[in-house]
Write a protein that holds these residues in place. Structure first.
Motif, PDB file in Angstrom:
ATOM      1  N   ARG A   1       0.830  -1.182  -0.124  1.00 42.36           N
ATOM      2  CA  ARG A   1      -0.024   0.016   0.139  1.00 42.36           C
ATOM      3  C   ARG A   1       0.781   1.037   0.082  1.00 42.36           C
ATOM      4  O   ARG A   1       1.850   1.400   0.585  1.00 42.36           O
ATOM      5  N   PRO A   2       0.427   2.256  -0.536  1.00 39.64           N
ATOM      6  CA  PRO A   2      -0.944   2.553  -1.076  1.00 39.64           C
ATOM      7  C   PRO A   2      -1.201   1.932  -2.453  1.00 39.64           C
ATOM      8  O   PRO A   2      -2.361   2.138  -3.023  1.00 39.64           O
ATOM      9  N   HIS A   3      -0.313   1.019  -2.767  1.00 36.95           N
ATOM     10  CA  HIS A   3      -0.868   0.668  -4.309  1.00 36.95           C
ATOM     11  C   HIS A   3      -1.386  -0.817  -4.054  1.00 36.95           C
ATOM     12  O   HIS A   3      -1.367  -1.408  -3.236  1.00 36.95           O
ATOM     13  N   LYS A   4      -1.629  -1.385  -5.186  1.00 34.03           N
ATOM     14  CA  LYS A   4      -2.530  -2.661  -5.280  1.00 34.03           C
ATOM     15  C   LYS A   4      -1.488  -3.934  -4.875  1.00 34.03           C
ATOM     16  O   LYS A   4      -0.110  -3.728  -5.162  1.00 34.03           O
ATOM     17  N   PRO A   5      -1.904  -5.061  -4.652  1.00 34.34           N
ATOM     18  CA  PRO A   5      -1.022  -6.352  -4.444  1.00 34.34           C
ATOM     19  C   PRO A   5      -0.285  -6.600  -5.672  1.00 34.34           C
ATOM     20  O   PRO A   5       0.940  -7.312  -5.784  1.00 34.34           O
ATOM     21  N   SER A   6      -0.907  -6.313  -6.856  1.00 32.03           N
ATOM     22  CA  SER A   6      -0.145  -6.344  -8.232  1.00 32.03           C
ATOM     23  C   SER A   6       1.022  -5.274  -8.622  1.00 32.03           C
ATOM     24  O   SER A   6       1.466  -5.266  -9.719  1.00 32.03           O
ATOM     25  N   HIS A   7       1.139  -4.528  -7.678  1.00 34.27           N
ATOM     26  CA  HIS A   7       2.115  -3.117  -8.128  1.00 34.27           C
ATOM     27  C   HIS A   7       3.347  -3.493  -8.863  1.00 34.27           C
ATOM     28  O   HIS A   7       3.554  -2.865  -9.829  1.00 34.27           O
ATOM     29  N   TYR A   8       4.098  -4.588  -8.085  1.00 29.73           N
ATOM     30  CA  TYR A   8       5.551  -4.982  -8.615  1.00 29.73           C
ATOM     31  C   TYR A   8       5.297  -5.689  -9.970  1.00 29.73           C
ATOM     32  O   TYR A   8       6.184  -5.884 -10.569  1.00 29.73           O
ATOM     33  N   LEU A   9       4.208  -6.496 -10.215  1.00 30.66           N
ATOM     34  CA  LEU A   9       3.868  -7.125 -11.463  1.00 30.66           C
ATOM     35  C   LEU A   9       3.735  -6.099 -12.521  1.00 30.66           C
ATOM     36  O   LEU A   9       4.302  -6.192 -13.600  1.00 30.66           O
ATOM     37  N   GLU A  10       3.127  -5.107 -12.288  1.00 28.81           N
ATOM     38  CA  GLU A  10       2.736  -3.997 -13.336  1.00 28.81           C
ATOM     39  C   GLU A  10       3.855  -3.117 -13.393  1.00 28.81           C
ATOM     40  O   GLU A  10       4.136  -2.804 -14.736  1.00 28.81           O
ATOM     41  N   LEU A  11       4.869  -2.787 -12.300  1.00 32.90           N
ATOM     42  CA  LEU A  11       5.873  -1.983 -12.707  1.00 32.90           C
ATOM     43  C   LEU A  11       6.915  -3.131 -13.613  1.00 32.90           C
ATOM     44  O   LEU A  11       7.534  -2.493 -14.675  1.00 32.90           O
ATOM     45  N   THR A  12       6.763  -4.352 -13.343  1.00 32.21           N
ATOM     46  CA  THR A  12       7.859  -5.285 -14.166  1.00 32.21           C
ATOM     47  C   THR A  12       7.464  -5.259 -15.585  1.00 32.21           C
ATOM     48  O   THR A  12       8.224  -5.295 -16.523  1.00 32.21           O
ATOM     49  N   ARG A  13       5.997  -5.496 -15.821  1.00 34.09           N
ATOM     50  CA  ARG A  13       5.582  -5.124 -17.144  1.00 34.09           C
ATOM     51  C   ARG A  13       5.810  -4.028 -17.794  1.00 34.09           C
ATOM     52  O   ARG A  13       6.160  -3.901 -19.128  1.00 34.09           O
ATOM     53  N   LYS A  14       5.709  -2.874 -17.329  1.00 36.59           N
ATOM     54  CA  LYS A  14       6.256  -1.512 -17.763  1.00 36.59           C
ATOM     55  C   LYS A  14       7.488  -1.273 -18.565  1.00 36.59           C
ATOM     56  O   LYS A  14       7.895  -1.251 -19.383  1.00 36.59           O
ATOM     57  N   TRP A  15       8.570  -2.035 -17.345  1.00 35.26           N
ATOM     58  CA  TRP A  15       9.997  -1.872 -17.657  1.00 35.26           C
ATOM     59  C   TRP A  15      10.287  -3.205 -18.591  1.00 35.26           C
ATOM     60  O   TRP A  15      11.506  -2.923 -19.362  1.00 35.26           O
ATOM     61  N   SER A  16       9.663  -4.201 -18.533  1.00 34.87           N
ATOM     62  CA  SER A  16       9.929  -5.374 -19.562  1.00 34.87           C
ATOM     63  C   SER A  16       9.845  -4.860 -21.031  1.00 34.87           C
ATOM     64  O   SER A  16      10.470  -4.832 -22.077  1.00 34.87           O
ATOM     65  N   GLU A  17       8.651  -3.844 -21.058  1.00 35.55           N
ATOM     66  CA  GLU A  17       8.582  -3.334 -22.283  1.00 35.55           C
ATOM     67  C   GLU A  17       9.495  -2.393 -22.979  1.00 35.55           C
ATOM     68  O   GLU A  17       9.816  -2.182 -24.046  1.00 35.55           O
ATOM     69  N   LYS A  18       9.791  -1.364 -22.012  1.00 35.39           N
ATOM     70  CA  LYS A  18      10.844  -0.590 -22.265  1.00 35.39           C
ATOM     71  C   LYS A  18      12.223  -1.117 -22.447  1.00 35.39           C
ATOM     72  O   LYS A  18      12.980  -0.644 -23.360  1.00 35.39           O
ATOM     73  N   TYR A  19      12.332  -2.249 -21.617  1.00 40.40           N
ATOM     74  CA  TYR A  19      13.663  -2.744 -22.026  1.00 40.40           C
ATOM     75  C   TYR A  19      13.561  -3.876 -23.391  1.00 40.40           C
ATOM     76  O   TYR A  19      14.876  -3.641 -24.250  1.00 40.40           O
ATOM     77  N   SER A  20      12.552  -4.309 -23.676  1.00 39.53           N
ATOM     78  CA  SER A  20      12.314  -5.125 -24.928  1.00 39.53           C
ATOM     79  C   SER A  20      12.743  -4.001 -26.126  1.00 39.53           C
ATOM     80  O   SER A  20      13.609  -4.130 -27.221  1.00 39.53           O
ATOM     81  N   LYS A  21      12.065  -2.674 -26.111  1.00 40.10           N
ATOM     82  CA  LYS A  21      12.396  -1.501 -27.011  1.00 40.10           C
ATOM     83  C   LYS A  21      13.766  -1.067 -27.189  1.00 40.10           C
ATOM     84  O   LYS A  21      14.417  -1.060 -28.339  1.00 40.10           O
ATOM     85  N   GLU A  22      14.357  -0.880 -25.840  1.00 43.38           N
ATOM     86  CA  GLU A  22      15.879  -0.206 -25.882  1.00 43.38           C
ATOM     87  C   GLU A  22      16.622  -1.495 -26.352  1.00 43.38           C
ATOM     88  O   GLU A  22      17.448  -0.961 -26.996  1.00 43.38           O
ATOM     89  N   ARG A  23      16.487  -2.737 -26.108  1.00 42.17           N
ATOM     90  CA  ARG A  23      17.388  -3.808 -26.367  1.00 42.17           C
ATOM     91  C   ARG A  23      17.433  -3.872 -27.908  1.00 42.17           C
ATOM     92  O   ARG A  23      18.554  -4.175 -28.557  1.00 42.17           O
ATOM     93  N   ALA A  24      16.406  -3.689 -28.309  1.00 45.05           N
ATOM     94  CA  ALA A  24      16.199  -3.925 -29.844  1.00 45.05           C
ATOM     95  C   ALA A  24      17.002  -2.717 -30.646  1.00 45.05           C
ATOM     96  O   ALA A  24      17.439  -3.222 -31.675  1.00 45.05           O
TER      97      ALA A  24
END
Length: 461
Positions: A427-450
């Protein structure tokens, strides 16, 4: 009088029409996939926790009513059981493709009486400090589940068993939701286990089957089992590849030369002498695995700066840093990642920095508070991910999905309070907060790595 009645009816009709329009407007403000499952405004009341269902059931054996004990910290000694909101599970069709260059360390060593006949790992002992004078000031013995567990956080799934198929299913779904492509499974040889656990190699087929259902891949994080050396490592790698290598979820990394090879993380690799590793990992070694059907990419744990030269002599293919504690070791310190990447590039090694959402192990090492790393509502995690991306790594590893003892998990956690313990939560975030942050950075990493992979001659597919 008739005029007055007519005027009153008109005013009343207009008032009713206004109220109806207002209610329809408020309803329209709520999106179809709102991030709350309660009626509009009810989520503003922290005392009110409504029961909802888990996301869509993707396995006929999976219960969509997995209970998890939770507690609100501002309620005195009141136990409330909640079920995760359907809205907290990202919809599968909305997710981006998985990032197979993003790995997460996964542990299957947990047990409970329902599935295992006893608690395993949740009742972790308090580890002793090496100095008896310090040790006498801290708790002794073991934790006593289900209310007292060896973690500073409390899982949304409750005190689960890693043998529960519905738990494995939910874990794979959460990993998928985070756009992580590969889980690095903590592994001991058949009949072996860590000092607080039981053998778990028999769980590998189920984990791989469930992983495949979500297009996830599985690699192996080989733990420092008893008497690990070059000869039994050869036999254990042979065992893994023979038994699991043909499974569609078995992970292979495409090298610069176009070969696709299995990858093995080797935890605490530094405790074995380089000469022994060289017997296994160099072409001229007496137990050489090179150019055989069991050849693979072996990733060594780098703790100290001097280890990098031992890693070279040993014949490893790369390094990872594991610890989610910036500043704790040379390898886990963000400021050293650029230098380590240059070293790896120079000697054609794979550099895999490890990032984590935070660190707190005082539930099992009560004397180790100085190494706690506060999550700062996700800022610590995002700082680590940003530092990793700046190093242009071949792969990024996440410590961890569910290492609850050291508080590095990105798995969902919920608030809980007992008469003796107030557990940490997201809290104050949801239980899925770190999964959602990971998804955001996974997409960013995928684009930058390319963008940098071609310049750095890395594999891009």
């Amino acid at each position: 009088m008739a005029k007055f009645r007519r005027r009153t009816c008109i005013v009343l009709s207009l008032f009713i029409l206004f109220i109806f329009s207002l209610m329809m407007g408020l309803k329209m403000l709520r999106p179809n996939k709102a991030t709350f499952g309660a009626p509009f405004g009810l989520d503003l009341l922290p005392e009110v926790l409504q029961q909802t269902h888990l996301g869509k059931n993707f396995d006929s054996q999976m219960s969509d009513k997995i209970n998890s004990e939770t507690n609100i910290k501002n309620l005195e000694s009141v136990e409330i059981t909640v079920k995760s909101s359907k809205a907290s599970e990202p919809y599968l069709q909305e997710l981006q493709p998985l990032n197979y260059y993003l790995h997460v360390f996964y542990y299957s060593w947990y047990g409970n009486p329902q599935f295992d006949g006893k608690y395993i790992h949740w009742n972790h002992p308090f580890l002793k400090h090496w100095d008896p004078r310090i040790n006498k000031n801290y708790s002794q013995g073991k934790h006593n589940p289900p209310d007292d567990i060896g973690s500073s956080f409390y899982p949304e799934l409750g005190i689960y068993s890693s043998r529960d198929p519905s738990v494995i299913e939910t874990h794979m779904k959460q990993i998928y939701s985070a756009s992580i492509g590969v889980l690095a499974l903590s592994w001991y040889p058949p009949g072996s286990n860590d000092e607080n656990g039981v053998p778990t190699d028999d769980l590998v087929p189920t984990i791989m089957d469930k992983a495949h259902k979500y297009n996830l891949k599985v690699t192996f994080h080989i733990e420092p089992y008893s008497n690990r050396d070059d000869q039994n490592m050869y036999k254990n790698v042979q065992y893994i590849i023979d038994k699991y290598g043909n499974h569609p979820a078995f992970y292979r990394y495409k090298t610069k030369t176009g070969n696709s090879l299995p990858m093995f993380y080797v935890y605490d690799s530094y405790i074995t002498k380089p000469e022994q590793w060289a017997n296994l990992l160099t072409v001229s070694g007496s137990w050489s695995i090179r150019n055989s059907p069991y050849d693979a990419l072996f990733i060594a744990l780098l703790v100290e700066d001097k280890h990098k030269y031992d890693i070279l002599r040993s014949g490893f293919n790369g390094i990872y840093t594991y610890f989610a504690t910036n500043g704790f070791t040379y390898g886990s310190s963000y400021e050293n990642w650029a230098k380590l990447k240059l070293f790896c590039d120079h000697f054609q090694l794979i550099f895999i920095p490890s990032v984590g959402p935070g660190y707190i192990d005082t539930s099992i090492r009560p004397w180790n508070a100085q190494n706690t790393r506060n999550r700062v509502n996700g800022k610590y995690y995002e700082t680590a991910l940003s530092a990793a991306l700046q190093a242009h790594p071949s792969v990024i590893s996440i410590t961890s999905f569910n290492e609850w003892h050291e508080g590095t998990q990105i798995e969902k956690a919920v608030p809980k309070r007992t008469s003796n313990t107030v557990y940490l939560d997201y809290r104050p975030h949801k239980p899925s907060h770190y999964l959602e942050l990971t998804r955001k950075w996974s997409e960013k990493y995928s684009k930058e790595r390319a963008t940098y992979a071609l310049d750095d001659q890395m594999p891009v597919s």
